[in-house]
Design a protein around this motif. Structure first.
Motif, short mmCIF file in Angstrom:
data_model
loop_
_atom_site.label_atom_id
_atom_site.label_comp_id
_atom_site.label_asym_id
_atom_site.label_seq_id
_atom_site.Cartn_x
_atom_site.Cartn_y
_atom_site.Cartn_z
N PHE A 144 -81.97 -16.57 64.90
CA PHE A 144 -80.94 -15.99 64.32
C PHE A 144 -81.53 -15.20 62.82
O PHE A 144 -80.90 -14.99 61.99
CB PHE A 144 -79.94 -16.81 63.88
CG PHE A 144 -79.30 -17.77 65.27
CD1 PHE A 144 -78.60 -16.73 66.21
CD2 PHE A 144 -79.50 -18.87 65.37
CE1 PHE A 144 -78.35 -17.26 67.59
CE2 PHE A 144 -79.07 -19.41 66.66
CZ PHE A 144 -78.44 -18.72 67.59
N ILE A 201 -80.76 -12.73 69.12
CA ILE A 201 -79.58 -13.15 68.44
C ILE A 201 -78.43 -13.42 69.53
O ILE A 201 -77.80 -14.49 69.68
CB ILE A 201 -79.15 -12.32 67.19
CG1 ILE A 201 -79.87 -12.44 66.08
CG2 ILE A 201 -77.80 -12.82 66.81
CD1 ILE A 201 -79.73 -11.45 65.21
N HIS A 235 -77.18 -9.55 56.40
CA HIS A 235 -77.50 -10.31 57.52
C HIS A 235 -76.26 -11.26 57.91
O HIS A 235 -75.96 -11.57 58.99
CB HIS A 235 -78.81 -10.98 57.48
CG HIS A 235 -79.36 -11.50 58.81
ND1 HIS A 235 -79.62 -10.80 59.82
CD2 HIS A 235 -79.51 -12.86 59.26
CE1 HIS A 235 -80.15 -11.64 60.74
NE2 HIS A 235 -80.00 -12.81 60.59
N THR A 236 -75.60 -11.90 56.92
CA THR A 236 -74.78 -12.92 57.43
C THR A 236 -73.61 -11.94 57.92
O THR A 236 -72.74 -12.70 58.71
CB THR A 236 -74.33 -13.81 56.17
OG1 THR A 236 -73.87 -12.74 54.89
CG2 THR A 236 -75.44 -14.70 55.88
N LEU A 288 -74.31 -11.23 61.34
CA LEU A 288 -74.20 -12.59 62.17
C LEU A 288 -72.75 -12.70 62.55
O LEU A 288 -72.55 -13.30 63.66
CB LEU A 288 -75.00 -13.83 61.58
CG LEU A 288 -76.60 -13.52 61.65
CD1 LEU A 288 -77.03 -14.76 60.97
CD2 LEU A 288 -77.08 -13.67 63.18
N VAL A 332 -71.21 -19.39 63.61
CA VAL A 332 -72.34 -19.36 62.87
C VAL A 332 -72.26 -20.36 61.55
O VAL A 332 -71.42 -20.04 60.50
CB VAL A 332 -72.91 -18.04 62.31
CG1 VAL A 332 -74.36 -18.13 61.83
CG2 VAL A 332 -73.11 -17.03 63.43
N ASN A 364 -68.22 -17.18 60.29
CA ASN A 364 -69.01 -17.88 59.51
C ASN A 364 -68.71 -18.86 58.84
O ASN A 364 -67.30 -19.25 58.36
CB ASN A 364 -69.45 -16.61 58.36
CG ASN A 364 -70.27 -15.74 58.83
OD1 ASN A 364 -71.33 -15.69 59.36
ND2 ASN A 364 -70.39 -14.50 58.13
#
Length: 348
Positions: free
Chosen positions: A174, A183, A208-209, A212, A223, A246
């Motif tokens: 990831f 991913i 990137h967060t 994801l 995540v 998240n």
């Protein structure tokens, strides 16, 4: 900010993912030597007064056999019924290409590098190891693009039949250096294993967060970002605003070693966003940040666990063994000691 609906969905997902599978199963000689019939009464149960105590399999990194079968036995011997599974045991079980890299040595040096403890020569050696790992990761990425889920389904059944659920999965899939295909593979595999969330080190990259979080939403998984001494009460705030998927993989020991003054406060404040929490005993900066035997440091492990119990917080508390193993003992025995310490706290 989380809606009431998203919080309810998260709680429901986690409860389903950590439900025990009952019944009996015959575990053959490839797993434990002689066949052994596991009945319901012989299965572990580390859910104590409503708090699920688990372990990250990284805790067993010093054990000689790192296979999925041996790792399962370590978990059972420690009395644990739920785990955060590192990538290697599962992927090797599924046929992952072998690496000549000394992973144990690499992770040890990586931890020392974070603490600025490496000499100039060791830094050069670590750089060579990173290069070798990068080349190996390219080979693994190619393998991941061809592998089916059959072996992961088989591994999940093996663990579940023994009384162990997998609530989190932590492969090296990831990061910013991983492809979108990797991913997606990691999230799909986590769901196949029965995990409610994947874990990774916080990438310190808002783009990137956000990515994801979006991909996790598409997969219907969460995540959870882990932190070391960079943790602060606001460390996860941007990621949490970006996506309902998240979340936190809080580490209360590292949080204390970072010099934060109110570790119980962040649990109270962020509990609806925590998917799992690592527990270890570390000292404050004033006491040199040591990673010590449980009950001898500055981390309020007992109060944290009792806070979870008394407030019916739904996330697992994950044992992470990081202190030096004393002579004559091993990782399994020490994880068992940590479990007994946590169990006593929850029964008091």
């Amino acid at each position: 900010m989380k809606t009431n609906k998203s919080i309810a969905q998260r709680r429901s997902f986690l409860k389903k993912s950590t439900a025990f599978i009952t019944g009996t199963t015959l575990l053959g000689p490839s797993l434990f030597g002689a066949p052994r019939l596991l009945t319901l009464s012989s299965k572990p149960n580390s859910k104590i007064n409503g708090v699920q105590l688990g372990v990250i399999t990284y805790s067993f990194r010093s054990m000689p056999d790192q296979s999925a079968e041996a790792t399962l036995q370590y978990i059972l011997d420690a009395g644990i019924s739920a785990v955060e599974l590192m990538g290697d045991p599962a992927e090797v079980y599924a046929g992952k290409p072998k690496s000549s890299l000394d992973r144990r040595g690499f992770y040890g040096m990586m931890r020392r590098k974070r603490n600025n403890e490496l000499t100039d020569e060791e830094l050069k050696e670590f750089a060579k190891m990173e290069t070798a790992l990068s080349e190996y990761n390219k080979e693994v990425a190619e393998w991941r693009s061809t592998i089916t889920m059959e072996k992961f389904q088989e591994l999940r059944k093996m663990y579940n039949d023994a009384g162990v659920t997998i609530y989190a999965f932590k492969p090296n899939a990831f990061g910013k250096e991983n492809t979108d295909a990797e991913i997606n593979w990691g999230m799909k595999t986590a769901k196949t294993l029965g995990a409610s969330h994947v874990t990774l080190e916080h990438p310190k990259d808002d783009e990137h967060t956000a990515k994801l979080g979006k991909m996790a939403t598409e997969h219907g998984i969460y995540v959870a970002y882990h932190g070391h001494e960079q943790q602060t009460p606001t460390f996860w705030d941007t990621a949490l605003k970006q996506s309902d998927h998240n979340a936190l993989n809080l580490d209360i020991g590292h949080f204390v070693a970072a010099g934060n003054e109110n570790p119980l406060g962040i649990i109270k404040e962020k509990h609806e966003h925590i998917m799992s929490m690592h527990i270890k005993d570390r000292q404050t900066p004033e006491h040199h940040k040591g990673n010590v035997f449980w009950g001898t440091g500055d981390t309020p492990i007992v109060k944290a666990l009792q806070l979870m119990r008394d407030n019916n917080y739904f996330f697992p508390a994950t044992i992470e063994l990081e202190y030096d193993i004393p002579e004559g003992s091993d990782a399994v025995k020490e994880v068992r000691k940590c479990f007994e310490y946590a169990k006593q706290a929850l029964e008091s």
